[in-house]
Design a protein around this motif. Sequence first.
Motif, PDB file in Angstrom:
ATOM      1  N   LEU A   8      -8.355  -3.106   1.688  1.00 49.90           N
ATOM      2  CA  LEU A   8      -7.258  -2.443   2.395  1.00 49.90           C
ATOM      3  C   LEU A   8      -7.213  -2.841   3.869  1.00 49.90           C
ATOM      4  O   LEU A   8      -6.146  -3.147   4.407  1.00 49.90           O
TER       5      LEU A   8
ATOM      6  N   MET B  34      -7.223   6.757   8.092  1.00 47.61           N
ATOM      7  CA  MET B  34      -6.018   6.216   7.469  1.00 47.61           C
ATOM      8  C   MET B  34      -6.375   5.437   6.200  1.00 47.61           C
ATOM      9  O   MET B  34      -5.656   5.515   5.207  1.00 47.61           O
TER      10      MET B  34
ATOM     11  N   LEU C 154      -4.180  -4.720   5.694  1.00 44.25           N
ATOM     12  CA  LEU C 154      -3.479  -4.130   6.837  1.00 44.25           C
ATOM     13  C   LEU C 154      -3.498  -5.050   8.054  1.00 44.25           C
ATOM     14  O   LEU C 154      -2.498  -5.159   8.768  1.00 44.25           O
TER      15      LEU C 154
ATOM     16  N   ILE D  29      -4.792   5.972   2.032  1.00 42.90           N
ATOM     17  CA  ILE D  29      -3.902   5.009   1.358  1.00 42.90           C
ATOM     18  C   ILE D  29      -4.611   4.351   0.180  1.00 42.90           C
ATOM     19  O   ILE D  29      -5.838   4.371   0.075  1.00 42.90           O
TER      20      ILE D  29
ATOM     21  N   GLU E 139      -8.621   0.580  -4.356  1.00 40.65           N
ATOM     22  CA  GLU E 139      -9.126   1.605  -3.435  1.00 40.65           C
ATOM     23  C   GLU E 139     -10.234   1.076  -2.524  1.00 40.65           C
ATOM     24  O   GLU E 139     -10.772   1.835  -1.717  1.00 40.65           O
TER      25      GLU E 139
ATOM     26  N   HIS F 267       0.861  -1.184   0.000  1.00 41.84           N
ATOM     27  CA  HIS F 267       0.000   0.000   0.000  1.00 41.84           C
ATOM     28  C   HIS F 267       0.894   1.230   0.000  1.00 41.84           C
ATOM     29  O   HIS F 267       2.061   1.169   0.410  1.00 41.84           O
ATOM     30  N   VAL F 268       0.341   2.319  -0.498  1.00 43.47           N
ATOM     31  CA  VAL F 268       1.066   3.581  -0.555  1.00 43.47           C
ATOM     32  C   VAL F 268       0.149   4.697  -0.083  1.00 43.47           C
ATOM     33  O   VAL F 268      -1.081   4.555  -0.077  1.00 43.47           O
ATOM     34  N   ALA F 269       0.748   5.806   0.284  1.00 39.82           N
ATOM     35  CA  ALA F 269      -0.033   6.994   0.610  1.00 39.82           C
ATOM     36  C   ALA F 269      -0.761   7.455  -0.653  1.00 39.82           C
ATOM     37  O   ALA F 269      -0.210   7.399  -1.758  1.00 39.82           O
ATOM     38  N   ARG F 270      -1.988   7.870  -0.498  1.00 44.41           N
ATOM     39  CA  ARG F 270      -2.757   8.379  -1.635  1.00 44.41           C
ATOM     40  C   ARG F 270      -2.007   9.524  -2.327  1.00 44.41           C
ATOM     41  O   ARG F 270      -2.114   9.714  -3.534  1.00 44.41           O
TER      42      ARG F 270
ATOM     43  N   ASN G  65       1.097   9.648  -2.898  1.00 44.92           N
ATOM     44  CA  ASN G  65       2.171   9.097  -3.714  1.00 44.92           C
ATOM     45  C   ASN G  65       1.614   8.817  -5.112  1.00 44.92           C
ATOM     46  O   ASN G  65       0.699   8.000  -5.258  1.00 44.92           O
TER      47      ASN G  65
ATOM     48  N   TRP H 166       0.537   5.000  -7.473  1.00 46.64           N
ATOM     49  CA  TRP H 166      -0.683   4.209  -7.674  1.00 46.64           C
ATOM     50  C   TRP H 166      -1.443   4.659  -8.911  1.00 46.64           C
ATOM     51  O   TRP H 166      -2.214   3.893  -9.491  1.00 46.64           O
TER      52      TRP H 166
END
Length: 178
Positions: free
Chosen positions: A122, A154, A126, A158, A117, A58-61, A63, A66
């Motif tokens: 997610l 959170m 996690l 992500i 998404e 997963h990545v930060a939105r 970033n 994606w």
Amino acid sequence: MYLPTRHRQHDPQAMQDLIRAHALGMLVTHDGALPDADHLPFEYVPAGSDGAGLLRAHVARANPVWRRAGQQVLAVFRGPAAYVPPDQQEKLETGGRVVPTWDYHVVHVHGRLRAIEDPAWLLDFLHGQTRHHEAPQPQPWSVADAPPAYIDGMLRAIVGIEIAIERIEGKWKGAPPA
């Protein structure tokens, strides 16, 4: 990757084990003009009857990686590596015709990037990642330890990524470095 036959790793299990043991992979994409590399902790998901497996992260939105969904990408996993000086006995026996080198193990994974998404996907991802990485801790942390509203926030921040493995290559140069 330059891959002489003598260094080619043919054992899929050995390559999967390296990915699991050294999960921080380098994901190589391109932004249309230049290559880009993101360092992400991946989860390797074994193949069913339909393929070679999956990589998930997963990545930060924030970033942009994606947003490159659909691209052919490369994920690189590097195991132990070590400088190897010339062996003094070999130096004597060969009249000095020796050089230093590097021993290393590396796996390259090729596939197409997919962005996910879905909050349920997610959250499940996690929970699994947290259980895996917290297991060795004396008092493992759980996603459920955080306030639900915090976790919901959170999850909105992500994006999951997944790579269906199309090709995997391993290079084992030298003895397993310590």
